[in-house]
Scaffold this motif. Structure first.
Motif, mmCIF file in Angstrom:
data_model
loop_
_atom_site.group_PDB
_atom_site.id
_atom_site.type_symbol
_atom_site.label_atom_id
_atom_site.label_comp_id
_atom_site.label_asym_id
_atom_site.label_seq_id
_atom_site.Cartn_x
_atom_site.Cartn_y
_atom_site.Cartn_z
ATOM 1 N N GLU A 17 0.821 -1.216 0.000
ATOM 2 C CA GLU A 17 0.000 0.000 0.000
ATOM 3 C C GLU A 17 0.854 1.266 0.000
ATOM 4 O O GLU A 17 0.512 2.267 -0.636
ATOM 5 C CB GLU A 17 -0.991 -0.006 1.168
ATOM 6 C CG GLU A 17 -0.376 -0.121 2.545
ATOM 7 C CD GLU A 17 -0.197 -1.546 3.023
ATOM 8 O OE1 GLU A 17 -0.130 -1.742 4.255
ATOM 9 O OE2 GLU A 17 -0.098 -2.470 2.171
ATOM 10 N N ALA A 57 -13.071 -1.328 -0.203
ATOM 11 C CA ALA A 57 -13.883 -0.411 0.603
ATOM 12 C C ALA A 57 -14.841 -1.202 1.475
ATOM 13 O O ALA A 57 -15.510 -2.128 1.006
ATOM 14 C CB ALA A 57 -14.658 0.526 -0.318
ATOM 15 N N GLY A 58 -14.898 -0.843 2.751
ATOM 16 C CA GLY A 58 -15.829 -1.492 3.663
ATOM 17 C C GLY A 58 -15.307 -2.738 4.339
ATOM 18 O O GLY A 58 -15.974 -3.281 5.228
ATOM 19 N N GLU A 60 -13.435 -4.985 6.956
ATOM 20 C CA GLU A 60 -13.181 -4.729 8.378
ATOM 21 C C GLU A 60 -12.416 -5.880 9.005
ATOM 22 O O GLU A 60 -12.732 -7.047 8.766
ATOM 23 C CB GLU A 60 -14.496 -4.526 9.131
ATOM 24 C CG GLU A 60 -15.256 -3.272 8.743
ATOM 25 C CD GLU A 60 -16.461 -3.035 9.636
ATOM 26 O OE1 GLU A 60 -16.442 -3.489 10.797
ATOM 27 O OE2 GLU A 60 -17.418 -2.406 9.171
ATOM 28 N N THR A 240 -9.741 -7.419 -5.065
ATOM 29 C CA THR A 240 -9.438 -5.992 -4.903
ATOM 30 C C THR A 240 -9.999 -5.117 -6.013
ATOM 31 O O THR A 240 -9.935 -3.894 -5.935
ATOM 32 C CB THR A 240 -7.916 -5.770 -4.852
ATOM 33 O OG1 THR A 240 -7.336 -6.273 -6.067
ATOM 34 C CG2 THR A 240 -7.295 -6.476 -3.643
#
Length: 338
Positions: A17, A57-58, A60, A240
């Motif tokens: 990242e 996204a989202g 957890e 991804t």
């Protein structure tokens, strides 16, 4: 212009990242008006969980509480909830080599992975994705099955991401190839091979399936449990969103610590070269010509030590160099052969 920056981790130096952010910043310094998306990648081995967390996204993180570490001591167990019933579990997070005080190939255990998988199933996961790689153990995965107990694969199945294609047994198998990397002496390699032969006799699955030798035989045990072994890089690309975004992009920039002949065998860069119409390769070292525009951080920095000492600086410079190459040479320089 649409650019997707999708590197793997630069192992031992920089996570995927951060590498993606640095490369993207370098590209934007030359071409500020382009649409640049950062989608960090992994090959199904170490770093898969944080890479998917950064890209989806989202997603957890969920705690599985203390689980058994590779040396037998408790470690923090976590898995990734992707929000659609899919749970991603990574072996290296709970049973990786980095968690061993000293390498111990004979005694290290993979049990913690099974405990995390069990927690995810008990929490309601309807699909499991299990990333192998970076393991400390060569136990054939029996401790994983013991931790799972009588639980069966969930309704939507189990995809096991393998970062190697090794079979379980033989000269190309888990003990012979990877045992020494985990600290095994030649005599211990013989003992580990015998252990894996016993596992094969007990579980009865095909030990020659590519990936069965992944993570010291955990791939084999999960195959026997009912999972499907798949190459890691394509599945991570799907999870991804790279599979879709890369096909629509004008350019995909990929990268890894070292580009060599092994890079085309299931690694992120090799998958990008085989999948997308225009690709740039940024690597710490380029030991083999990828057939498209590429740059070595070692060459940019003047030495391997300099490149590793300031990875952010040289990744940013590499991103800028890619943008300049696009302007000077045009798209043809980025088209993979074949």
């Amino acid at each position: 212009m649409r650019v997707v920056v999708a590197p793997d981790t630069f192992k031992g130096t920089w996570p995927a990242e951060r590498a993606a952010a640095d490369i993207a910043r370098g590209w934007r310094s030359v071409r500020p008006h382009d649409a640049v998306a950062e989608i960090p990648q992994a090959d199904g081995g170490e770093g898969t969980l944080p890479g998917v967390l950064a890209a989806v996204a989202g997603a957890e993180l969920r705690s599985a509480g203390p689980v058994t570490g590779p040396a037998g001591h408790p470690v923090a167990g976590v898995w990734l909830d992707l929000g659609d019933g899919t749970a991603l579990c990574e072996l290296a997070v709970v049973a990786g080599m980095h968690l061993m005080p000293t390498p111990d190939a004979l005694r290290a255990t993979s049990r913690g992975l099974g405990e995390v998988m069990a927690h995810a199933l008990d929490a309601g996961a309807t699909r499991l994705v299990v990333a192998l790689g970076g393991s400390a153990s060569t136990d054939g995965g029996l401790p994983v099955l013991e931790a799972l107990g009588d639980r069966r694969p969930p309704a939507r199945g189990v995809a096991v991401l393998c970062d190697v294609r090794a079979p379980l047994l033989g000269p190309d198998g888990a003990a012979a190839v990877f045992g020494p990397q985990k600290g095994a002496t030649p005599l211990e390699v013989v003992a580990l091979e015998a252990r894996l032969e016993q596992v094969a006799a007990r579980l009865g699955a095909d030990p020659t399936v590519p990936g069965a030798g992944a993570a010291g035989g955990v791939g084999y045990a999960l195959l026997a449990w009912g999972a499907t072994l798949v190459e890691g890089a394509p599945e991570v690309a799907r999870l991804t969103g790279l599979a879709a975004a890369g096909g629509d992009a004008d350019l995909v920039i990929t990268g890894e610590g070292r580009f060599d002949a092994q890079s085309r065998l299931g690694k992120v860069a090799g998958h990008a070269l085989a999948s997308f119409p225009r690709v740039a390769v940024i690597a710490g070292e380029v030991a083999e010509d990828p057939g498209v525009w590429s740059v070595s951080l070692t060459s940019l920095a003047g030495s391997r030590e300099a490149a590793m000492g300031q990875p952010s600086r040289w990744l940013e410079e590499a991103g800028a160099a890619a943008a300049r190459a696009w302007e000077e040479r045009g798209p043809r320089a980025f088209v993979p052969a074949g």
